[in-house]
Scaffold this motif. Structure first.
Motif, PDB file in Angstrom:
ATOM      1  N   TYR A 152     -10.599  31.454  40.831  1.00  0.00           N
ATOM      2  CA  TYR A 152     -10.207  32.857  40.804  1.00  0.00           C
ATOM      3  C   TYR A 152      -8.854  32.996  40.116  1.00  0.00           C
ATOM      4  O   TYR A 152      -8.205  31.996  39.802  1.00  0.00           O
ATOM      5  CB  TYR A 152     -10.187  33.457  42.212  1.00  0.00           C
ATOM      6  CG  TYR A 152      -9.243  32.794  43.185  1.00  0.00           C
ATOM      7  CD1 TYR A 152      -8.021  33.372  43.507  1.00  0.00           C
ATOM      8  CD2 TYR A 152      -9.585  31.595  43.811  1.00  0.00           C
ATOM      9  CE1 TYR A 152      -7.156  32.775  44.409  1.00  0.00           C
ATOM     10  CE2 TYR A 152      -8.731  30.991  44.715  1.00  0.00           C
ATOM     11  CZ  TYR A 152      -7.515  31.580  45.014  1.00  0.00           C
ATOM     12  OH  TYR A 152      -6.667  30.981  45.902  1.00  0.00           O
ATOM     13  N   THR A 153      -8.418  34.232  39.883  1.00  0.00           N
ATOM     14  CA  THR A 153      -7.267  34.550  39.027  1.00  0.00           C
ATOM     15  C   THR A 153      -7.337  33.677  37.768  1.00  0.00           C
ATOM     16  O   THR A 153      -8.388  33.560  37.160  1.00  0.00           O
ATOM     17  CB  THR A 153      -5.928  34.432  39.791  1.00  0.00           C
ATOM     18  OG1 THR A 153      -5.768  33.114  40.296  1.00  0.00           O
ATOM     19  CG2 THR A 153      -5.875  35.422  40.943  1.00  0.00           C
ATOM     20  N   LYS A 154      -6.247  33.003  37.379  1.00  0.00           N
ATOM     21  CA  LYS A 154      -6.271  32.265  36.115  1.00  0.00           C
ATOM     22  C   LYS A 154      -7.109  30.986  36.173  1.00  0.00           C
ATOM     23  O   LYS A 154      -7.343  30.350  35.146  1.00  0.00           O
ATOM     24  CB  LYS A 154      -4.851  31.943  35.670  1.00  0.00           C
ATOM     25  CG  LYS A 154      -4.112  33.151  35.115  1.00  0.00           C
ATOM     26  CD  LYS A 154      -2.885  32.742  34.335  1.00  0.00           C
ATOM     27  CE  LYS A 154      -2.270  33.940  33.627  1.00  0.00           C
ATOM     28  NZ  LYS A 154      -1.089  33.576  32.812  1.00  0.00           N
ATOM     29  N   GLY A 155      -7.579  30.633  37.350  1.00  0.00           N
ATOM     30  CA  GLY A 155      -8.452  29.468  37.455  1.00  0.00           C
ATOM     31  C   GLY A 155      -9.744  29.630  36.679  1.00  0.00           C
ATOM     32  O   GLY A 155     -10.358  28.644  36.262  1.00  0.00           O
ATOM     33  N   VAL A 156     -10.174  30.887  36.447  1.00  0.00           N
ATOM     34  CA  VAL A 156     -11.439  31.105  35.736  1.00  0.00           C
ATOM     35  C   VAL A 156     -11.372  30.628  34.285  1.00  0.00           C
ATOM     36  O   VAL A 156     -12.414  30.396  33.660  1.00  0.00           O
ATOM     37  CB  VAL A 156     -11.857  32.590  35.787  1.00  0.00           C
ATOM     38  CG1 VAL A 156     -12.132  33.019  37.225  1.00  0.00           C
ATOM     39  CG2 VAL A 156     -10.798  33.489  35.159  1.00  0.00           C
ATOM     40  N   GLY A 183     -15.881  37.292  39.762  1.00  0.00           N
ATOM     41  CA  GLY A 183     -16.338  38.227  38.743  1.00  0.00           C
ATOM     42  C   GLY A 183     -15.266  39.216  38.324  1.00  0.00           C
ATOM     43  O   GLY A 183     -15.142  39.550  37.139  1.00  0.00           O
ATOM     44  N   THR A 184     -14.480  39.695  39.277  1.00  0.00           N
ATOM     45  CA  THR A 184     -13.402  40.637  38.959  1.00  0.00           C
ATOM     46  C   THR A 184     -12.375  39.997  38.035  1.00  0.00           C
ATOM     47  O   THR A 184     -11.884  40.625  37.090  1.00  0.00           O
ATOM     48  CB  THR A 184     -12.716  41.112  40.253  1.00  0.00           C
ATOM     49  OG1 THR A 184     -13.678  41.729  41.103  1.00  0.00           O
ATOM     50  CG2 THR A 184     -11.601  42.101  39.945  1.00  0.00           C
ATOM     51  N   CYS A 185     -12.067  38.732  38.294  1.00  0.00           N
ATOM     52  CA  CYS A 185     -11.080  38.012  37.479  1.00  0.00           C
ATOM     53  C   CYS A 185     -11.611  37.787  36.063  1.00  0.00           C
ATOM     54  O   CYS A 185     -10.875  37.941  35.080  1.00  0.00           O
ATOM     55  CB  CYS A 185     -10.739  36.677  38.128  1.00  0.00           C
ATOM     56  SG  CYS A 185     -10.174  36.813  39.845  1.00  0.00           S
ATOM     57  N   VAL A 186     -12.881  37.407  35.965  1.00  0.00           N
ATOM     58  CA  VAL A 186     -13.493  37.190  34.655  1.00  0.00           C
ATOM     59  C   VAL A 186     -13.469  38.480  33.840  1.00  0.00           C
ATOM     60  O   VAL A 186     -13.135  38.484  32.648  1.00  0.00           O
ATOM     61  CB  VAL A 186     -14.940  36.672  34.814  1.00  0.00           C
ATOM     62  CG1 VAL A 186     -15.669  36.684  33.474  1.00  0.00           C
ATOM     63  CG2 VAL A 186     -14.940  35.265  35.407  1.00  0.00           C
ATOM     64  N   GLU A 187     -13.788  39.586  34.491  1.00  0.00           N
ATOM     65  CA  GLU A 187     -13.779  40.879  33.805  1.00  0.00           C
ATOM     66  C   GLU A 187     -12.356  41.274  33.399  1.00  0.00           C
ATOM     67  O   GLU A 187     -12.129  41.762  32.287  1.00  0.00           O
ATOM     68  CB  GLU A 187     -14.380  41.948  34.716  1.00  0.00           C
ATOM     69  CG  GLU A 187     -14.431  43.329  34.080  1.00  0.00           C
ATOM     70  CD  GLU A 187     -15.006  44.374  35.016  1.00  0.00           C
ATOM     71  OE1 GLU A 187     -15.083  45.549  34.611  1.00  0.00           O
ATOM     72  OE2 GLU A 187     -15.370  44.015  36.160  1.00  0.00           O
ATOM     73  N   TYR A 188     -11.402  41.044  34.276  1.00  0.00           N
ATOM     74  CA  TYR A 188     -10.011  41.421  34.006  1.00  0.00           C
ATOM     75  C   TYR A 188      -9.475  40.713  32.762  1.00  0.00           C
ATOM     76  O   TYR A 188      -8.792  41.314  31.931  1.00  0.00           O
ATOM     77  CB  TYR A 188      -9.142  41.084  35.216  1.00  0.00           C
ATOM     78  CG  TYR A 188      -7.679  41.409  35.035  1.00  0.00           C
ATOM     79  CD1 TYR A 188      -7.200  42.695  35.277  1.00  0.00           C
ATOM     80  CD2 TYR A 188      -6.775  40.435  34.614  1.00  0.00           C
ATOM     81  CE1 TYR A 188      -5.858  42.997  35.101  1.00  0.00           C
ATOM     82  CE2 TYR A 188      -5.437  40.730  34.437  1.00  0.00           C
ATOM     83  CZ  TYR A 188      -4.978  42.014  34.681  1.00  0.00           C
ATOM     84  OH  TYR A 188      -3.648  42.312  34.505  1.00  0.00           O
ATOM     85  N   TYR A 189      -9.805  39.419  32.631  1.00  0.00           N
ATOM     86  CA  TYR A 189      -9.312  38.644  31.491  1.00  0.00           C
ATOM     87  C   TYR A 189     -10.241  38.715  30.277  1.00  0.00           C
ATOM     88  O   TYR A 189      -9.957  38.100  29.248  1.00  0.00           O
ATOM     89  CB  TYR A 189      -9.113  37.179  31.895  1.00  0.00           C
ATOM     90  CG  TYR A 189      -7.973  36.962  32.864  1.00  0.00           C
ATOM     91  CD1 TYR A 189      -6.655  37.223  32.500  1.00  0.00           C
ATOM     92  CD2 TYR A 189      -8.211  36.492  34.154  1.00  0.00           C
ATOM     93  CE1 TYR A 189      -5.608  37.021  33.387  1.00  0.00           C
ATOM     94  CE2 TYR A 189      -7.168  36.284  35.053  1.00  0.00           C
ATOM     95  CZ  TYR A 189      -5.871  36.556  34.660  1.00  0.00           C
ATOM     96  OH  TYR A 189      -4.832  36.358  35.544  1.00  0.00           O
ATOM     97  N   GLY A 190     -11.342  39.434  30.385  1.00  0.00           N
ATOM     98  CA  GLY A 190     -12.257  39.574  29.261  1.00  0.00           C
ATOM     99  C   GLY A 190     -12.934  38.280  28.861  1.00  0.00           C
ATOM    100  O   GLY A 190     -13.110  37.998  27.672  1.00  0.00           O
ATOM    101  N   LEU A 191     -13.361  37.495  29.850  1.00  0.00           N
ATOM    102  CA  LEU A 191     -13.919  36.171  29.572  1.00  0.00           C
ATOM    103  C   LEU A 191     -15.437  36.107  29.724  1.00  0.00           C
ATOM    104  O   LEU A 191     -16.015  35.023  29.668  1.00  0.00           O
ATOM    105  CB  LEU A 191     -13.283  35.134  30.514  1.00  0.00           C
ATOM    106  CG  LEU A 191     -11.760  34.982  30.446  1.00  0.00           C
ATOM    107  CD1 LEU A 191     -11.292  33.974  31.494  1.00  0.00           C
ATOM    108  CD2 LEU A 191     -11.324  34.541  29.057  1.00  0.00           C
ATOM    109  N   GLY A 192     -16.077  37.254  29.902  1.00  0.00           N
ATOM    110  CA  GLY A 192     -17.505  37.259  30.214  1.00  0.00           C
ATOM    111  C   GLY A 192     -18.371  36.461  29.270  1.00  0.00           C
ATOM    112  O   GLY A 192     -19.289  35.748  29.698  1.00  0.00           O
TER     113      GLY A 192
END
Length: 219
Positions: A152-156, A183-192
């Motif tokens: 989570y957070t930057k771990g993604v 999922g929220t973290c992935v979306e926040y960083y645009g990594l989908g």
């Protein structure tokens, strides 16, 4: 008469000419647990009575490699040569499978690892990244393994195509370790579209998963 043949350190196939081989493995500059993993791999290619010389550059590595070899039942001698150390291991028998010398998981135990960053610790970024790489290489060899790792957070970022530990995580997933990404973290960083391992989860599902855990490790 025993014939000892030194081989190129980059070629682990022992060169034998009717006798026993002595193999030299240069592990100087490698972070823990890499010297132990390299030692394990090299010993698997030797016959009983053959010798492996492991070169390391710090006392911690000497202790780690020596302890591993001794638990496998091999003869070990460590000494210093110039500005580096040598751990000389004479192979005795087939050794003990690593899984058999690890702690058994108590029945019903379910444990999870939480990864909130793309590095370990608050030190210099380069050191933190090296620790992450060493951690997952060691986890591949560890028995028993965790049931789930939650990023989570930057771990993604460790789950993306650019991750330095992507191959290790894919290996763990194939072995049955559940890899979860916030999922929220992935979306926040645009990594989908950049994720290459694991599956998305939400906070509710993550809480249910952690609620089942009998042990939680946060790095």
């Amino acid at each position: 008469m025993r014939l000892i043949v030194y081989q190129n350190m980059f070629n682990l196939e022992p060169q034998r000419q009717g006798g026993l081989a002595m193999v030299e493995k240069d592990c100087r500059g490698l972070a823990c647990p890499q010297p132990v993993l390299e030692t394990k791999e090299a010993l698997e290619g030797l016959r009983e009575g053959e010798v492996l010389r492991v070169l390391v550059d710090n006392e911690a590595a000497v202790k780690n490699v020596s302890r591993f070899a001794e638990t496998q039942g091999h003869r070990v001698e460590a000494f210093k040569e110039g500005d580096y150390f040598v751990v000389e291991i004479e192979k005795r028998g087939a050794g003990v499978p690593v899984g058999e010398i690890s702690c058994e998981r108590p029945e019903g135990e379910y444990w999870a690892i939480l990864f909130p960053s793309d590095r370990i610790g608050d030190a210099e970024p380069e050191l933190g990244c090296r620790l992450v790489a060493s951690f997952f290489k060691g986890l591949r060899e560890m028995q028993p393994k965790p049931q789930v790792i939650l990023f989570y957070t930057k771990g993604v970022f460790l789950l993306t195509e650019d991750s330095p530990v992507l191959e290790d995580l894919q290996h763990l997933e194939k072995e049955g370790v559940e890899i979860l990404a916030c999922g929220t973290c992935v979306e926040y960083y645009g990594l989908g579209d950049r994720l290459r391992v694991g599956k998305l989860t939400n906070m509710y599902e993550a809480m249910l998963t952690l609620g089942r855990a009998t042990k939680i490790i946060r790095l």
